[in-house]
Write a protein that holds these residues in place. Structure first.
Motif, mmCIF file in Angstrom:
data_model
loop_
_atom_site.group_PDB
_atom_site.id
_atom_site.type_symbol
_atom_site.label_atom_id
_atom_site.label_comp_id
_atom_site.label_asym_id
_atom_site.label_seq_id
_atom_site.Cartn_x
_atom_site.Cartn_y
_atom_site.Cartn_z
ATOM 1 N N GLU A 1 4.850 -1.459 -6.877
ATOM 2 C CA GLU A 1 3.791 -2.369 -6.450
ATOM 3 C C GLU A 1 3.724 -3.587 -7.360
ATOM 4 O O GLU A 1 3.576 -4.723 -6.884
ATOM 5 N N HIS B 1 -5.622 -2.833 1.214
ATOM 6 C CA HIS B 1 -6.402 -1.631 0.948
ATOM 7 C C HIS B 1 -6.617 -1.492 -0.558
ATOM 8 O O HIS B 1 -7.702 -1.135 -1.010
ATOM 9 N N ARG B 2 -5.580 -1.817 -1.335
ATOM 10 C CA ARG B 2 -5.698 -1.782 -2.788
ATOM 11 C C ARG B 2 -6.297 -3.103 -3.268
ATOM 12 O O ARG B 2 -5.663 -4.157 -3.168
ATOM 13 N N GLN C 1 -11.882 2.748 -6.588
ATOM 14 C CA GLN C 1 -10.446 2.596 -6.861
ATOM 15 C C GLN C 1 -10.174 2.476 -8.356
ATOM 16 O O GLN C 1 -9.151 2.949 -8.850
ATOM 17 N N SER D 1 0.805 -1.224 0.000
ATOM 18 C CA SER D 1 0.000 0.000 0.000
ATOM 19 C C SER D 1 0.837 1.273 0.000
ATOM 20 O O SER D 1 0.358 2.330 -0.400
ATOM 21 N N SER E 1 -6.778 -4.166 -6.178
ATOM 22 C CA SER E 1 -6.151 -4.750 -7.361
ATOM 23 C C SER E 1 -5.168 -5.857 -6.998
ATOM 24 O O SER E 1 -4.851 -6.703 -7.829
ATOM 25 N N THR F 1 3.059 2.660 -8.262
ATOM 26 C CA THR F 1 2.487 1.639 -9.135
ATOM 27 C C THR F 1 3.541 0.685 -9.668
ATOM 28 O O THR F 1 3.346 -0.544 -9.675
#
Length: 621
Positions: A557, A578-579, A620, A550, A581, A554
């Motif tokens: 990640e 939390h994300r 999101q 998190s 994806s 990008t």
């Protein structure tokens, strides 16, 4: 011996620590405290026996020179015959020189034994305190400033070092010297001895008052040192310095430290000055005693001569008596100072024992078992109607978790998602028993985690957090924290699995590259991948990923996510995310809201449901 280090004493849980400190300040138990301090020396009884023997011999030798001085005057210099008796004088002087030489040699040996015992006791105390703090539950450290804990280990234990090193020999040696000197004085003249003892009750009463005052100042001084350590730890860490610079708060932080430093200076001055007037008066009074002895001796001799009697006081007696009395000055002053130091050190020992008396809130059951290490049970995680409230939470607040139930089978990948503060991170903390469920049951491999040995449970669970901690050491050292005997080939294997090997190999020093304080020489993605490699080296059955990506951009990640995908292979994986994806391919997703699981299913199922998950995903996306 248990962590309390001697003496039965009620144990105090970490959550009750503040209340216990209040009770201790209201009702100090000095006899019990002194007994506990004495137990620190038990492992070194043999060395203490040697010290006592050396002290007794030295003290016995110490009273011989004054008695020989009387013989030098009465038999050597001024014998009844008139002329000095040189053979007797030579023999007496030689005996005195021999006694001085032997006493000096014994003093050297005694100092060595005393230093060894004192420093070993202090070392034992420091290690036991550190070990006990390691056993405390995680909640204790979230409630207590790191700097305060460091102060207990450094300032408080260091503050009693002198007492531990010198007290035994000083008390025994000076006590024996004082007693022997009084015996010698009585042998020389009981009348003069009474004169010398007149001041003793006054000195004892004064010493007691001064000691009480110094103990209070010492306690406040250590509290101030703890606060200074906390400020230092917070403000001079990399994160603290960065925060101060970005908000232009360096001057404010300096003033905060300076204010506490001024308090510390004032307390140190007060501590240094406490008792100085008392000791100055004592020294003047004791120094004036010889003059009084001369006056009283003259009066006794004059009275006896006027009545045609022998007063029994010769020049040699007077010289020997005043010599003995003068020798009392330093041991008596030393005993008073030791007594004051002991009273002062009680405050420090009380602070140390406060921590040693803390009972960890999470401990192994007496019959704790080993968790299953092999399938089909190993890797199974289950919550059954779990309710949890943080120990320091107000009773009227809602619980962090309320009636949470789920089951994760070995090898499954499940995720917990929800808004911040929903309780999903707490679920990850309860699995390895970093916190204890308030009610309900948390199971691992089919067993209640409260019935499993904590260390064995943790061996099967690996945790990767949002902000991984790296030591100020090399990358290899940080990796080997999970497996100290890991070969270089093992480090490279897990680094490749975590997609970090090529990055490490590009560094000038490779795996020996020092990462800096908390890994600040590395990027966030590099730190995270090293943390993943470290947990892979541990090779756990269950992998808990707590917001592991998190904090990354990008690109990082995606790189870390690929590493996590590889790390999940063959393991039960529980992701707190939390994300969304990062968890779309999870076998099952649990949506947590206000401490409850409100939705569950696969990504596609939850989207079709059109509830909170679908709304969050749409935001999101």
């Amino acid at each position: 011996m248990g962590p309390g280090m001697g003496g039965e004493r009620p144990r105090v849980s970490g959550r009750d620590f503040d209340r216990q400190r209040e009770l201790n300040s209201q009702a100090p138990e000095i006899p019990r405290l002194d007994a506990r301090i004495a137990t620190l020396f038990r492992p070194y009884r043999a060395q203490l026996g040697v010290i006592v023997a050396l002290v007794l011999v030295s003290a016995a030798l110490g009273i011989l020179p004054p008695l020989l001085t009387q013989r030098v005057f009465d038999d050597g210099l001024f014998p009844p015959g008139g002329a000095p008796d040189l053979p007797v004088l030579v023999g007496l002087v030689a005996a005195m020189l021999l006694i001085f030489a032997v006493s000096s040699a014994l003093g050297i040996v005694q100092t060595r034994f005393t230093a060894q015992v004192g420093n070993r006791v202090m070392g034992d105390l420091r290690v036991r305190l550190f070990s006990h703090l390691q056993s405390m539950e995680l909640g204790f450290f979230t409630r207590t400033k790191t700097g305060v804990i460091q102060s207990r280990l450094q300032n408080d234990v260091g503050g009693v070092a002198g007492v531990l090193s010198n007290t035994v020999s000083s008390v025994i040696g000076n006590t024996v010297t004082v007693i022997a000197a009084f015996v010698a004085m009585l042998l020389l003249s009981w009348q003069l001895t009474l004169i010398a003892l007149v001041l003793l009750p006054v000195l004892v009463a004064g010493q007691r008052k001064v000691g009480q005052m110094r103990a209070r100042i010492a306690s406040r001084t250590q509290e101030s040192l703890s606060e200074m350590s906390a400020i230092t730890q917070e403000s001079l860490s990399v994160s603290g310095v960065l925060l101060a610079k970005t908000y232009s708060r360096q001057s404010a932080e300096t003033e905060r430290y300076a204010a506490e430093n001024r308090t510390q200076i004032e307390l140190q001055v007060r501590q240094a000055m406490s008792g100085q007037i008392f000791f100055a008066v004592v020294q003047v009074l004791l120094s004036a005693v010889p003059a009084v002895i001369y006056l009283v001796s003259g009066w006794l001799i004059a009275e006896a001569t006027g009545q045609g009697l022998d007063a029994g006081i010769t020049a040699g007696t007077i010289v020997a008596f005043t010599t003995v009395q003068a020798r009392l000055l330093f041991p008596m002053m030393a005993l008073m100072r030791v007594a004051l130091d002991l009273q002062t050190s009680r405050a420090l020992f009380a602070r140390i024992f406060e921590y040693l008396d803390l009972e960890p809130a999470i401990v192994d059951a007496p019959d704790a078992a080993e968790p299953a290490a092999e399938p089909p049970l190993a890797g199974t995680v289950e919550f059954e109607r779990v309710r949890f409230r943080y120990p320091d939470a107000a009773p009227d607040t809602r619980p962090t978790l309320d009636d949470v139930s789920f089951r994760v089978e070995p090898g499954e990948f499940v995720a917990f998602v929800g808004a911040s503060g929903s309780g999903k991170t707490t679920i990850g903390m309860l699995i390895p028993r970093l916190y204890e469920a308030s009610s309900g049951v948390v199971r691992y491999a089919g067993d209640d985690v409260r019935r499993l040995r904590q260390e064995a449970l943790m061996d099967q669970i690996g945790v990767v957090t949002q902000d991984p901690y790296l030591f100020h050491a090399s990358i290899a050292d940080n990796l080997r924290y999970a497996k100290p005997d890991a070969a270089d080939e093992e480090l490279e294997r897990v680094a490749r699995l975590a997609n970090i090997h090529d990055t490490i190999a590009a560094f000038e020093h490779g795996y020996e590259t020092v990462v800096g304080e908390r890994g600040y020489r590395l990027s966030g993605g590099e730190k995270q991948r090293i943390a993943i490699a470290r947990v892979l080296l541990k090779n756990p059955r269950v992998l808990v990923l707590d917001e592991a990506t998190s904090a990354l951009d990008t690109l990082n990640e995606r790189v870390v996510q690929r590493a996590l995908d590889d790390a999940r292979s063959g393991r039960t994986t529980i992701a707190i995310a939390h994300r969304l994806s990062t968890v779309v391919d999870a076998d099952r997703i649990y949506v947590v809201s206000a401490g409850r699981i409100v939705e569950q299913g696969s990504h596609e199922e939850l989207l079709r449901l059109g509830g909170g998950y679908a709304e969050l995903y749409a935001q999101q996306a």
